[in-house]
Design a protein around this motif. Structure first.
Motif, PDB file in Angstrom:
ATOM      1  N   HIS A  51      -6.052   7.610  -7.673  1.00 12.80           N
ATOM      2  CA  HIS A  51      -6.364   7.513  -5.949  1.00 12.80           C
ATOM      3  C   HIS A  51      -6.795   5.574  -5.819  1.00 12.80           C
ATOM      4  O   HIS A  51      -8.428   5.970  -6.547  1.00 12.80           O
ATOM      5  CB  HIS A  51      -6.662   8.232  -5.263  1.00 12.80           C
ATOM      6  N   GLY A 102      -2.270   4.290   4.426  1.00 13.88           N
ATOM      7  CA  GLY A 102      -2.959   4.788   3.579  1.00 13.88           C
ATOM      8  C   GLY A 102      -4.314   3.809   3.146  1.00 13.88           C
ATOM      9  O   GLY A 102      -4.561   4.147   2.214  1.00 13.88           O
ATOM     10  N   MET A 103      -4.282   2.872   3.831  1.00 16.12           N
ATOM     11  CA  MET A 103      -5.804   1.863   3.232  1.00 16.12           C
ATOM     12  C   MET A 103      -6.994   3.356   3.772  1.00 16.12           C
ATOM     13  O   MET A 103      -6.727   3.266   4.778  1.00 16.12           O
ATOM     14  CB  MET A 103      -5.497   0.657   3.851  1.00 16.12           C
ATOM     15  N   ASP A 104      -7.890   2.605   2.526  1.00 19.33           N
ATOM     16  CA  ASP A 104      -9.078   3.058   2.723  1.00 19.33           C
ATOM     17  C   ASP A 104      -9.475   3.422   3.771  1.00 19.33           C
ATOM     18  O   ASP A 104     -10.718   3.426   4.612  1.00 19.33           O
ATOM     19  CB  ASP A 104      -9.980   3.624   1.102  1.00 19.33           C
ATOM     20  N   THR A 157       0.614  -1.029   0.436  1.00 22.94           N
ATOM     21  CA  THR A 157      -0.046  -0.657  -0.267  1.00 22.94           C
ATOM     22  C   THR A 157       1.000   1.428   0.121  1.00 22.94           C
ATOM     23  O   THR A 157       0.453   2.713  -0.445  1.00 22.94           O
ATOM     24  CB  THR A 157      -0.932   0.200   1.508  1.00 22.94           C
ATOM     25  N   ILE A 158       1.943   0.965   0.741  1.00 22.88           N
ATOM     26  CA  ILE A 158       3.370   3.052   0.893  1.00 22.88           C
ATOM     27  C   ILE A 158       3.551   2.774  -1.081  1.00 22.88           C
ATOM     28  O   ILE A 158       3.423   3.611  -1.536  1.00 22.88           O
ATOM     29  CB  ILE A 158       4.152   1.705   1.463  1.00 22.88           C
ATOM     30  N   ILE A 202       2.484   1.467  -3.353  1.00 18.76           N
ATOM     31  CA  ILE A 202       1.292   2.123  -4.199  1.00 18.76           C
ATOM     32  C   ILE A 202       0.715   3.517  -4.025  1.00 18.76           C
ATOM     33  O   ILE A 202       0.710   4.543  -5.071  1.00 18.76           O
ATOM     34  CB  ILE A 202      -0.002   1.456  -4.399  1.00 18.76           C
ATOM     35  N   ARG A 203       0.697   3.888  -2.474  1.00  9.36           N
ATOM     36  CA  ARG A 203       0.291   5.352  -2.577  1.00  9.36           C
ATOM     37  C   ARG A 203       1.646   6.717  -3.177  1.00  9.36           C
ATOM     38  O   ARG A 203       1.655   7.474  -3.259  1.00  9.36           O
ATOM     39  CB  ARG A 203       0.066   5.876  -1.345  1.00  9.36           C
ATOM     40  N   GLU A 204       2.948   6.013  -3.036  1.00  7.80           N
ATOM     41  CA  GLU A 204       4.495   6.533  -3.208  1.00  7.80           C
ATOM     42  C   GLU A 204       4.203   6.921  -4.932  1.00  7.80           C
ATOM     43  O   GLU A 204       3.848   8.199  -5.388  1.00  7.80           O
ATOM     44  CB  GLU A 204       5.318   6.196  -2.712  1.00  7.80           C
ATOM     45  N   LYS A 205       3.567   5.707  -5.656  1.00  5.06           N
ATOM     46  CA  LYS A 205       3.426   6.167  -7.013  1.00  5.06           C
ATOM     47  C   LYS A 205       2.530   6.746  -7.706  1.00  5.06           C
ATOM     48  O   LYS A 205       2.129   7.313  -8.691  1.00  5.06           O
ATOM     49  CB  LYS A 205       3.242   4.849  -7.391  1.00  5.06           C
ATOM     50  N   GLU A 206       1.625   6.424  -6.460  1.00  7.30           N
ATOM     51  CA  GLU A 206       0.455   7.395  -6.739  1.00  7.30           C
ATOM     52  C   GLU A 206       0.013   9.638  -6.800  1.00  7.30           C
ATOM     53  O   GLU A 206      -0.202  10.010  -7.185  1.00  7.30           O
ATOM     54  CB  GLU A 206      -1.065   7.493  -6.463  1.00  7.30           C
ATOM     55  N   LYS A 207       1.963   9.488  -5.785  1.00  7.75           N
ATOM     56  CA  LYS A 207       2.087  11.288  -6.054  1.00  7.75           C
ATOM     57  C   LYS A 207       2.184  11.763  -6.825  1.00  7.75           C
ATOM     58  O   LYS A 207       2.267  13.274  -7.512  1.00  7.75           O
ATOM     59  CB  LYS A 207       2.119  11.035  -4.528  1.00  7.75           C
TER      60      LYS A 207
END
Length: 855
Positions: A683, A705-707, A670-671, A673-678
């Motif tokens: 999202h 960063g999970m929803d 997840t971490i 994925i969230r770094e890539k989404e920056k």
């Protein structure tokens, strides 16, 4: 400065001497030449040849004068050089003698007959004689220690001083030669090494004792291990026999045998740990653990024994104590169980309360203070000083009432010391004891815990009645409930509970939830539950029973009394919260309270492409079938690395992410994925699949960063409500009615909810289960035999989730026990628990197959 002046003056004087010598020689040579000319030449006077010689005579005389001048100067130069050398030698000898006199070692010189020609003051001091006495002594024996051709001639010898003291000397000896190279004597240094020799002997004796002690400890460790291995087999075999059909006499005899076996195993374990500590082989291992659940799991080991004696066992962790820690949970458990075990042994009535406080905390570490308070017999003052010494006991007489090796507290004290803490005792005979110890841990998450709820679960203002005869336990349960903002009322027994019900009716503010202790004097919790059932009004229906042992949990009897859920004492906060949520059928919809439970799923209008990260084959098939049944398009991968790889090639509407996976877990994925989404600005909603509804392990989901998150075993209702909240437009077909016939031992409602109220879906999953579980058990057995702790933990975790899907919580708890063994790196009891797991799964399979055949 003075030396330089002296040297300059010396050179000036020498220079004048050389000039004077040249002049004298020149005059003498002139006079001698004049005399010779006077006799050799004719018709000249002596004054003429001296003062007025001819040219030839002048040149001859000048040559002679120069020769004499050169000879005189050279002679004077040689004399001066020799004098300087003699002066330098004299100065060097004086300096050498000063150094010799200043050293602590004795220095001596003897002639060939052994008589002293020189010695320093240290020589006199070491040997204990005056200079006069030393001068008359003969040491011809020194000569025999010299060995020609050796680079060093060093020897030791014993000497009796003047006062009779015998000392040991270490001396060197070498030759003294004259200028011609002939040996004229011997010289050397002499040192008193008596004290050094004594220290060496003591050090050697100490090393020998340490080696012997280490050998003893290693022998004990090896022997303890060899004894424990067959003893474990004996215990396992007896437990298997106890599960078969036996007469009451046979069961009673085997209970005595297994009790004795456990007592012997405890003694062996104490000896093993003590010998490891003595041999210096015991080292702490560091791993992540949750303190509150860890304490609950640990104390349940002692729960049955304490409840058999009628003792209340509970624990309390103050709100400011951090929950996620890094340390050695296995050794911490050992200390706690030693202290609690002693408390149970020496307590006949009352309670044992374990309390944890935060003594000191900084950004990364915390010093926790643990106390174990009992209401037992206490320990006399004169025994308290030695209570932590090896093999010491409060009562060491042969006829003492209480057994044990006397090693438990010693081991505990040494383990606490390894954890950078200390242990103390407060006790008074007849008034109980309090053992206090501290230990340092690394803090993983900061902030107060306070049994905190996750933000989207609302149980606030739910009026709850707690019935327990023990005041301490009532206070602990009340503290948990009030930390969740529930309205908690406590009473000590059935009579007070009925009065509380009457008062609530009168005020028209009924209790929504009842938490009742099963074991109470006069009227137990089951009688109170029966009274509530018989006098039931809607507000009284929700009952959670606090049982003294999981073995007392007969679901059929609980169902008869309308008991919705149960928790085992000592009560873990996470277990109690899960029971509250399940009992009140609370959904995780944001802002939903107990009075606002949604009974129908929303109707949505489009399918989703969902990426499912799950490493267990059964769970893969289960989730795939569940999502597919709702019209979604699931894609299955096995770990976080595969998630990242497939996201490079495809896009998804949603990700279901298991938290525990090999190679890369759900948090790391997840971490990433969230770094890539920056970079992309996109999202993807991520729902974690994890274990509890408590803030603790699962708060990491939000931090990563999970929803959102859903608990395992996955409830279809909660899962699809969560999906709908994150992605409002999703297909939800009409729910099929549940199958009408179920075995009474299976919770019909919860089981069908788990399988989306679809009997065909249940049958398909049952077939998958029957196909997969033998393989998983075989893999687990191999991991246990290979002592692969990580493999054991991972496989047992998967089996636990699989059994949870079928609502087989007792078998899931057995798998959890093995999982914890793998996490603690202690598989000594795993084989026995594995056999119980196999039996439990086979029993559940038969029950589920019976359900399927009734379709």
């Amino acid at each position: 400065m003075e030396t330089n002046k002296f040297v300059n003056r010396y050179h000036a004087v020498n220079k004048n001497k050389m000039i004077l010598t040249g002049l004298v020689l020149a005059v003498l040579s002139w006079i001698l030449a004049s005399v010779l000319d006077f006799f050799l030449l004719k018709n000249v006077s002596f004054s003429q040849v001296i003062f007025n010689p001819g040219p030839e005579q002048i040149w001859i005389r000048l040559i002679v004068v120069c020769l004499f001048l050169i000879f005189g100067s050279h002679a004077q130069f040689i004399i001066d050089q020799r004098k300087q050398a003699e002066d330098a030698l004299r100065e060097s000898e004086n300096k050498y003698k000063s150094i010799i006199e200043a050293i602590d070692d004795g220095y001596y010189e003897i002639d060939l007959d052994g008589n002293f020609t020189f010695f320093n003051d240290s020589m006199c001091r070491i040997m204990g004689y005056s200079r006069e006495q030393m001068a008359g002594m003969n040491f011809e024996a020194f000569k025999k220690f010299y060995r020609p051709g050796r680079a060093s001639n060093v020897f030791e010898w014993t000497f009796t001083k003047k006062d009779g003291t015998r000392i040991i000397f270490e001396s060197s000896v070498s030759l003294i030669k004259n200028q011609e190279g002939r040996t004229i004597g011997f010289r050397g240094l002499l040192r008193d090494v008596t004290q050094h020799k004594k220290e060496q002997e003591l050090e050697q004796a100490k090393l020998a004792a340490e080696v012997a002690n280490k050998a003893k400890s290693e022998f004990l460790a090896n022997m303890s291990h060899e004894i424990r291995t067959p003893l474990n087999s004996i215990i396992g075999l007896i437990e298997l026999i106890l599960e078969t059909q036996l007469t009451s006499e046979q069961r009673e005899d085997l209970d005595v045998v297994i009790s004795a076996a456990y007592a012997l195993l405890s003694v062996i374990n104490d000896i093993l740990d003590f010998s490891k500590i003595e041999a210096g082989k015991l080292e702490l291992e560091y791993s992540l653990f949750n303190l509150r659940d860890f304490l609950g799991d640990s104390l349940r080991i002692m729960a049955a024994k304490s409840h058999d004696k009628g003792i209340e066992l509970a624990y309390r962790v103050l709100p400011d104590v951090p929950d996620q820690l890094t340390g050695d949970p296995s050794r911490l458990r050992q200390v706690i169980l030693n202290l609690v075990g002693n408390a149970v042994k020496f307590t006949d009535k009352g309670e044992i309360i374990v309390t944890v406080r935060c003594k000191e905390k900084n950004d990364s570490r915390a010093c926790l203070h643990f106390s174990v308070h009992d209401t037992g017999i206490g320990i006399p003052k004169e025994k308290q000083d030695n209570i932590f010494s090896a093999f010491e006991q409060a009562d060491s007489s042969i006829s003492r009432k209480f057994g044990g090796t006397g090693l438990g507290l010693t081991i505990s004290a040494q383990l606490v010391n390894l954890m950078q803490g200390n242990i103390q005792l407060e006790s008074e005979p007849g008034r109980g004891s309090v053992f206090n110890f501290t230990a340092w841990f690394t803090v993983i998450s900061d902030g107060d815990y306070a049994y905190e709820l996750l933000s989207d679960i609302d149980v606030s203002k739910i009026k709850t009645l707690v019935v327990d005869d023990n005041e301490s336990n009532r206070h602990i349960i009340q503290e948990m409930l009030e930390s969740w903002k529930m309205e908690a009322h406590t009473v000590p027994g059935m009579i007070e509970a009925r009065e509380a019900f009457a008062a609530a009716e009168k005020e028209k503010k009924p209790f929504i939830l009842n938490i009742i202790d099963s074991e109470m004097p006069v009227y137990d919790g089951f009688l109170l539950a029966e009274w509530i059932r018989d006098h039931s009004k809607s507000q009284y229906d929700n009952i959670i029973m606090m049982l003294t042992s999981s073995k007392n949990r007969n679901q059929e009897n609980l169902n008869k009394l309308n008991i919705k859920n149960s928790v085992t004492k000592p009560v873990r906060p996470s277990d109690l919260l899960d029971a509250v949520i399940k009992t009140l059928n609370l959904s995780k919809l944001s802002g939903e309270s107990a009075q606002e439970i949604t009974e129908k799923l929303p109707v949505q209008d489009s399918p989703l492409k969902i990426l499912v990260a799950e490493d267990t084959l059964f769970n893969q098939k289960f989730i795939f079938r569940l999502l597919n049944h709702r019209g979604h398009q699931p894609v299955i991968v096995e770990n976080g690395l595969q998630v990242l790889d497939i996201l490079k090639q495809e896009s998804f509407d949603l990700i279901l992410m298991d938290v525990q996976m090999p190679e890369m877990d759900g948090f790391e994925a997840t971490i990433a994925i969230r770094e890539k989404e920056k970079e992309t600005g996109l999202h993807i909603p991520i729902i974690a699949m994890t274990a509890h509804s408590m803030k603790g392990d699962r708060e990491n989901c939000l931090q990563a960063g999970m929803d959102d998150y859903v608990s395992k075993p996955v409830s279809s209702e909660i899962l699809f409500n969560t999906i709908h909240r994150l992605v409002p437009k999703a297909v939800v077909p009409k729910i099929k009615p549940e199958h009408p016939v179920f075995a009474r031992s299976i919770d019909k409602e919860n089981l069908m909810k788990a399988f989306d109220n679809d009997w065909e879906f249940f049958s398909e999953c049952l077939d998958m289960f029957a196909e997969e579980y033998p393989k998983m058990l075989e893999i687990l057995r191999e991991f246990i035999e290979d002592k692969d702790c990580e493999g054991v933990r991972r496989t047992a975790h998967a089996i636990k989730g699989m059994m949870g899907n079928f609502q087989a919580y007792s078998v899931a708890n057995t798998a959890l026990t093995i999982e914890e063994m793998g996490r603690r790196h202690d598989l000594s009891q795993a084989k026995q628990v594995f056999d119980n797991l196999v039996t439990g799964i086979e029993t559940i399979e038969n029950i589920l197959k019976n359900l399927s055949e009734r379709d």
